[in-house]
Each structure stands twice: as structure tokens, then as C-alpha cells.
Scaffold this motif. Structure first.
Motif, mmCIF file in Angstrom:
data_model
loop_
_atom_site.group_PDB
_atom_site.id
_atom_site.type_symbol
_atom_site.label_atom_id
_atom_site.label_comp_id
_atom_site.label_asym_id
_atom_site.label_seq_id
_atom_site.Cartn_x
_atom_site.Cartn_y
_atom_site.Cartn_z
ATOM 1 N N TRP A 166 0.813 -1.210 0.000
ATOM 2 C CA TRP A 166 0.000 0.000 0.000
ATOM 3 C C TRP A 166 0.851 1.267 0.000
ATOM 4 O O TRP A 166 2.024 1.230 0.383
ATOM 5 N N ARG A 198 -8.366 3.091 2.534
ATOM 6 C CA ARG A 198 -7.096 2.366 2.625
ATOM 7 C C ARG A 198 -7.076 1.517 3.894
ATOM 8 O O ARG A 198 -6.682 0.337 3.880
ATOM 9 N N HIS A 255 -9.623 -1.541 3.508
ATOM 10 C CA HIS A 255 -9.175 -2.617 2.619
ATOM 11 C C HIS A 255 -7.897 -3.275 3.135
ATOM 12 O O HIS A 255 -7.736 -4.498 3.020
ATOM 13 N N SER A 306 -9.976 -3.764 -3.947
ATOM 14 C CA SER A 306 -8.914 -2.878 -3.454
ATOM 15 C C SER A 306 -8.186 -2.142 -4.570
ATOM 16 O O SER A 306 -7.457 -1.174 -4.312
#
Length: 789
Positions: free
Chosen positions: A118, A136, A139, A376
Motif C-alpha cells: 500500500w 485504505r 481494505h 482494493s
């Protein structure tokens, strides 16, 4: 001697040496009551079990009441993990309580496969997007849950970024407590919305890697912070996350006012569990516990990854209760807080097996558990997009428009040649991507140029905050695909310091980076190799565009005024969709919308807290870092000293032009702006009335250009007697070309209050407050006044 009598004697002695007195504001940094000396606060308050925690608390009390003393003590200590979890607590099989799996990190699940890489915390900070932070977290949290992880060790609040060379600044979300608090609170809600406990870290005053841990006879550095500063700056974002319902707080490695953070009764019992009404449990950072009885009485609830001090299975805690030196109620409260978080996140039903699909060695054959959810993908890409900050764009050099020849230079343009998970020879080496043996390393830093990751593009910093991405979309990969679509010719050289530049190039892209890692602070904020590379290209290319993947502030004055450098992007750490996102921005598929979450100075000397504190001759064994600048860090310091930055906090360009107008300021007539009501209860995050909206500000943002884009409207407040301006609101809005949007800012009581060391409370001043609205901390076209009293 009975423990309560001994504590009373100790407390009396401390108060004799450091009596509690009222302190004038001008003398705050010399406050012997707090600054440099941490006063005792006992006993550790039991879990309130109020509000949204009522049901979980009741269930926890019922379960813990069935546990023996030995079972309660057992779940407060960590065990050597049997899975890839970073840590595992003890369990109570007799009552079907499985224990907890705790795992790094704040930027993705570490030490496993089939998860996403991420965007970093700093990248989220540069997005200034609350909803993106929430999505964020949601997920990312779902990936933790799928792998049987109960506690995600993040988000990161500290380091806040006080030390610009700090090795872990990239894990946090910026240097302003309001910005960080807002985005971290959304992250907590996202992670916990997925059924995973968020462990907000590192509490508190953890601002440097240098001397963060004891070594030999040298103690950890002591962050010496006065009462006013700790409330207004370093505690502020933690209050936001606790108000959001955070179930866990991780105490840090450093000492705070000469008491180790994991045994500091003032900050744990006093500030966290009393003043902020924290409902969850406190876990130590790994090996950050340095005392047994003292840490238990001071408010530590879980010791990780094990405990020499509390003993195997918590046996020393059991012994302390049996010999009368520790009240059993303290151990009961520790267990209750742990179990309550388990219930609060709904982990008692349908939760995957602890650490499933996470073997100790995930390179060995194992049953795969696929945690990546197709939903995502848009969050990953949008997160990568929005953390890029365009800071220079001369004569519309960007976006690119189907160039005939595009030349690409720099070590950061391509994917790293290998994924290396072997442990570094020096576990704290600043030259490796990570410092722990099991860390997934995706880049190595050259010992010749320790400030950069020289063998490939950088999508993350180093240390326990990093993880293994599912893939890496490097800039060059994405540029090749775009070149195919546009029928563009490419020329590239990723290794030369003084590359040959084809005179026919329509544009030259130069990719450099600025590396940082846990375990070592940075060696500087720019490096001669990268600066020389940029200049060598710019000297031979009239349209040079520089892209920097930076794990913290990076100075650019060595080349920023070169006439051939037409555009510059701070690309931060975008995660696995790095190249794909960048190319969309370079070619105008998306307009840049990021803003700097820190100030870029012209010179290192412009920062008043540039480098980490080193042991002095006087304090060779007990390093002291005095936060004597108080609240005046970053833009607050630049404003106070009238220093012109290269790029100010909150700055960022886009491909259109925004106009601000129609400022409206109003006090809500239904809310009292006087002193706090005497019966105002304490809720998660502090006194309930602190969270009352007492004023609102409205403004209009108009897009007078030709490109649809997003703008981050920012609200700053001048609290009388404090910094010139402090961020107290922001709103990221999409504004179509030729249209306008009204932005609204709610000002809470806490947003307009200052901490009084005399009253030991937040107070509103019955005066006029300056209000500014605009696009950065220095570009504030709208100005007004809010009158209180």
C-alpha cells in the motif's frame, strides 16, 4: 514494606524535590514538574467500559472472571510466534480464548504473501484525503483479517517528523498534529471497520532512531517535552485516534522526560488512561519493556514479543500478586482490556485461524491464503495518485502530449532486479532496505551513497513498516506502455552519472530517490550523486522533468533554479501501483492533487530541529533531547521567524487554477464558548465538550481553468499568544472546470483552545482569533476574524 506505603513515600519524595506549582507560560520549558522529570501517577485506572465499549466490556468482564490469576497473567505476555505473526499473546484454551496475533505494519501486512503493497503513511499525508485514508484502512485491514491477524500494528503517529533526518518519518502522515490526527483517525476507523484492532504507535515523543534503544551502558534518548507542548503537539493526534475508538496503543522505545515510555505512569496512567479515557490496551514496542512491577503499575498491559520482566507465562506477575507487591485488580484490568478489544472488533465469531497462511518461513511450501481483494484495486491506484505533489511546472511542461522522443534517466526508474529476503549482515545497517531478519527487502542502498536506494525504484521505506508488494509497477514499465499507445520513441540510461542526452528529446525524465529506514536516521536531506545526475541531464536537455521518490523531506535548491528544469514532482512512496499512477499524472489522465505534509526548506539551517540529538559530554550515558522549540516546528517555526521556504507546508500545484472567495465565519449560537461545563464527562479522546462544534467557516472554491481537478482547501487559525497560524481544517473537493464548490469547516472547541499549565485544562480565550483560508500555509487569500466572548 507494603506497596501502597512504598508508593506514597516515593510520591512524597518526588513532590518534595519537584513540587507541583503553577507555572507562568514564559517558563513552560523550564517546568520542573514535567519538563525533563516525569511525575508519578498511580494507580493505573481500570478500563471505563463506557459508551461504545459497554457491551464488549461486559463480555470481557464475564470471561475474565472465569480465568485464574495464572491465566490472566499468561495473556499479558508474548510468546515466540508459531506463525508469521510479529507477536502472539498467551491463550486460555480452557475457555476457548485463542490469544491474539499482532502483525506489522502500518503500510500493509508484513512477512507474508498474497497481500498488497500500500501507499506509505507519508503518501497518505500528502493526499490530504480523509476518505482515502478511511478506504485504505478498511481494505488493508481486511487483508490482516483474512490472514488471521487480530491486531494491525499501525497507523503511525510518532514520529511526527520533528527531526527531519528521522529514519521513520515516512511511516507517519506528516508533521502537523491536526493533519496527522485527522488522517490517522480515519485509518483507525477503516482498520477496525474490517474487524481488526488498530494499534496506534509510537506513544510518545519517539522522534529519532539514534539512541532509540539502550546500547551497552547508554540509555535510550530522553525526549524532554513540557506540559503545554505535549498536549498541543505530540498528544493531539493520539487523542483523535482514541476518539475514533482505537483499541490499542503501542508505547515507544525512547524515554519521555527520563522515564521509559512503557513504564511512564504520567503518560500512560495520567494522560492516556485518565485524561483521554482510553478504553483499550497498551502494548510495548518489541523489547521496549525495561522493568517488571514498575511497567505493570504504570499502565503497560501487554509485553512483546515476550517478557523477561513478567516472566514466562507471566509468572512474575503472578508471584507479585501472591506476595502482595501488586494488586490482582491490576492484572485483571490488563486481561479485561485485552479481551474487550477482541470482543469490540467482533473477533469471537467467524474469525480466521490465528496467523493462517503465514508460516514462519513463507518461502517454504505452504497452503496459500489469498488476502488480496479485487475491490482494493481502485483504492490502491487512487492512493498512489493522490500522494504525488507537483511543485514546479514551467510553461505547462506537464502534462506531456505524445512526445516523439522521451529520454529516461536515473536509478529509480526501473523495478529492483530481485526480491531479497536474506537478513543483512548488520541488523541495524542504514544500507539495507530493512533491519529485521524476516523483513521482505525489495531494495538495497549502496554503501557509497547511503542516502539513496540505487538499484531500483522505491515504493516504500525500510524497516518493520515495509512489506512484500504483490508486484511493482515501476515508472519505466508504465512509460513503455504509454509509449506504445502514443507511438513514442524511448531512450534510456539508468546507470550513468553523466548520461548522453539525445538533442532530439522532447523531454527528459530524471528519476532519483531519498531513502530512509527504521534503525538509522538519514545522513542528510540531499545527496551529491543524485544532485549531480539531475544537473548533468539538465545541462543538456532543455525540458528536464525531475521525479523524486522520497521517504521524507528532500532539499532541491542545488538545482531547482536551473533554467532547463521545467517540472518537479515529489512522488513520495506510492506502493505497488507507483509507475501506473505516475504516468497518469505525467500525461494528464489525472491532474495532480497532492499537497506537501511538511515544509521544504532552502537550506538545512532553516529547520530548527534538523538532526537527531546525540549523547553529549555531560549526558554521555543518558542522552537528552530537549524539545525546547515547543510548538514551533515546521511551518510554525518558519512563520514565527519569517523564513521563506522553498515550498511551504500545504503547497502543491495542479493543471488548472483555483480562485477563493466568499468567506463566512460564524459562532454557533447554541453552543457556549465559556469555560468547560463542570459536569462535562470524559469520553474517548478527552472531555466531551472538547468535541463540540462551536464555529463554522464557509468559502467558495472556483476552478477558473480548463481542467477538472481536485483542490485541498485549508483553514488556519491564529490562537492568541500561540503560533502565527495553525492548521485547523482542510477539505479535498473535486471542482470541474468552470464550476465552483462551497467548502465547510467545523471548528471544535479543542481546535480553538490552548492548554493551560495553570488550570491543567484546555481553555478558550475570550478574544479575537484570526481565520485564514487558502491553498497552502502561505497562500491564504481569504482572511477574517472569529470573535469569542
Amino acid at each position: 514494606m507494603a506497596p501502597n506505603i512504598w508508593r506514597a513515600i516515593c510520591t512524597a519524595f518526588v513532590l518534595l524535590v519537584h513540587p507541583i506549582t503553577t507555572v507562568a507560560q514564559a517558563d513552560i520549558t523550564q517546568d520542573s514538574f514535567f519538563y525533563g522529570q516525569s511525575p508519578p501517577v498511580y494507580p493505573s485506572p481500570p478500563m471505563p467500559g463506557a459508551g461504545q465499549w459497554t457491551e464488549a466490556y461486559s463480555k470481557a468482564v464475564a470471561l475474565v472472571s472465569q480465568m485464574t490469576l495464572e491465566e490472566k497473567a499468561n495473556i499479558t505476555v508474548g510468546y515466540n510466534p508459531t506463525t508469521g505473526c510479529s507477536g502472539e499473546t498467551g491463550s486460555v484454551p480452557r475457555l476457548n480464548w485463542p490469544g491474539l496475533c499482532l502483525s506489522d505494519a502500518g503500510n500493509g501486512l508484513r512477512n507474508t504473501d498474497f497481500v498488497n503493497g500500500w501507499p506509505s503513511g507519508l503518501h497518505v499525508g500528502a493526499s490530504w484525503n480523509r476518505n482515502l485514508a478511511l478506504q485504505r484502512g478498511l481494505h488493508m485491514g481486511a487483508e490482516f483479517k483474512t490472514k488471521g491477524v487480530h491486531v494491525a500494528l499501525g497507523p503511525v503517529i510518532a514520529p511526527l517528523g520533528r527531526v527531519y533526518e528521522g529514519g521513520r518519518n515516512w511511516e507517519g502522515m506528516g508533521i502537523d498534529p491536526y493533519l496527522v490526527g485527522q488522517l490517522a483517525a480515519e485509518t483507525v476507523q477503516g482498520i477496525q471497520g474490517a474487524g481488526v484492532t488498530a494499534s496506534v504507535k509510537h506513544y510518545i515523543g519517539y522522534e529519532q532512531e539514534t539512541n532509540r534503544n539502550p546500547e551497552g551502558n547508554v540509555s535510550s534518548v530522553s525526549s524532554n517535552i513540557d506540559d503545554k507542548t505535549i498536549h498541543e503537539v505530540y498528544l493531539w493526534p493520539f487523542a483523535d485516534t482514541i476518539h475514533a475508538g482505537a483499541g490499542c496503543i503501542m508505547c515507544s522505545y525512547n524515554r519521555l522526560n527520563n522515564s521509559y515510555a512503557c513504564q511512564n505512569s504520567k503518560t500512560l496512567n495520567g494522560l492516556l488512561k485518565t485524561e483521554l479515557g482510553f478504553e483499550g490496551f497498551v502494548v510495548s514496542d518489541w523489547a521496549a519493556q525495561h522493568a517488571g512491577l514498575a511497567s505493570a503499575e504504570a499502565g503497560l498491559d501487554v509485553a512483546m514479543p515476550n517478557s523477561v520482566y513478567w516472566g514466562v507465562s507471566g509468572g512474575n506477575l503472578t508471584a507479585a500478586v501472591n506476595n502482595g507487591s501488586l494488586a490482582e485488580s491490576r492484572v485483571t484490568d490488563m486481561a479485561t482490556r485485552i479481551v474487550a478489544s477482541w470482543y469490540q472488533m467482533g473477533q469471537e465469531e467467524g474469525f480466521p485461524e490465528l496467523g493462517i497462511g503465514m508460516p514462519l518461513d513463507y518461502t517454504a511450501p505452504h497452503t496459500p491464503i489469498y488476502a488480496r481483494d479485487p475491490s482494493s484495486r481502485s483504492v490502491l491506484l487512487n492512493g498512489a495518485l493522490e500522494g504525488h505533489v507537483l511543485v514546479k511546472n514551467v510553461n505547462k511542461a506537464l502534462p506531456l502530449k505524445k512526445p516523439k522522443l522521451l529520454s529516461i534517466f536515473g536509478y529509480d526508474a526501473v523495478a529492483p532486479p530481485e526480491m531479497d529476503i536474506s537478513p543483512p549482515s548488520d541488523p541495524l545497517s542504514p544500507f539495507t532496505f530493512g533491519y529485521e531478519p524476516e523483513l521482505d527487502a525489495i531494495a538495497f542502498v549502496s554503501s557509497s551513497f547511503p542516502q539513496i536506494a540505487q538499484n531500483g525504484t522505491m515504493v516504500s521505506g525500510g524497516g518493520s513498516g515495509a512489506n512484500s508488494p504483490a508486484y511493482i509497477s515501476a515508472p519505466f514499465d508504465a512509460l513503455q506502455e504509454q509509449a506504445y499507445q502514443d507511438d513514442t520513441s524511448l531512450f534510456w540510461d539508468f546507470t550513468s552519472f553523466a548520461p548522453v542526452v539525445d538533442a532530439s528529446s522532447d523531454a527528459c525524465l530524471v528519476f532519483i530517490n531519498a531513502f530512509a529506514t527504521e534503525g538509522a536516521d538519514r545522513a542528510g536531506l540531499h545527496d551529491d550523486f543524485s544532485d549531480g545526475l539531475v544537473l548533468n541531464v539538465a545541462d543538456n536537455c532543455a525540458n528536464t522533468i525531475v521525479v523524486i521518490h522520497n521517504a521524507g523531506p528532500r532539499l532541491v535548491d542545488q538545482w531547482i533554479d536551473h533554467p532547463n528544469i521545467t517540472a518537479v514532482i515529489f512522488a513520495h512512496l506510492p506502493g505497488q501501483d507507483s509507475g501506473r499512477a505516475l504516468v497518469q499524472l505525467l500525461y494528464g489522465v489525472q491532474s495532480p492533487s497532492g499537497k506537501l505534509p511538511y515544509t521544504v526548506a532552502k537550506n538545512e539551517s532553516d529547520y530548527n530541529t534538523f538532526a537527531p540529538t546525540l549523547p553529549s559530554e555531560e549526558y554521555a550515558l543518558f542522552p537528552q533531547s530537549n524539545f525546547s522549540e515547543g510548538a514551533y516546528i515546521d511551518y510554525r517555526n518558519f512563520d514565527a521567524k519569517n523564513i521563506t521556504p522553498r515550498y511551504e507546508f500545504g503547497f502543491g500545484l495542479t493543471y488548472t487554477t483555483f480562485l477563493y472567495s466568499d468567506l463566512e465565519i460564524e459562532i454557533l449560537p447554541t453552543v457556549s464558548t465559556s469555560y468547560f461545563p463542570p459536569d462535562s464527562p470524559v469520553v474517548e479522546g478527552g472531555i466531551a465538550s472538547l468535541w463540540d462544534v462551536i464555529a463554522q467557516v464557509h468559502a467558495t472554491v472556483s476552478n477558473i481553468g480548463e481542467v477538472d481537478a481536485a483542490e485541498v482547501a485549508q483553514l488556519y487559525v491564529g490562537i492568541p499568544g500561540g503560533p502565527v497560524r495553525q492548521l485547523r481544517g482542510f477539505s479535498k473537493v473535486d471542482v470541474p472546470a468552470g464550476s465552483n464548490v462551497t467548502v465547510e469547516f467545523d471548528l471544535l472547541r479543542r481546535d480553538l483552545s490552548e492548554w493551560s499549565v495553570v488550570e491543567q485544562s484546555w481553555v478558550l480565550q475570550q478574544e479575537s482569533y484570526g481565520i485564514w483560508v487558502g491553498s497552502s500555509s502561505r497562500d491564504l487569500p481569504l482572511q477574517g476574524t472569529l470573535n469569542i466572548g
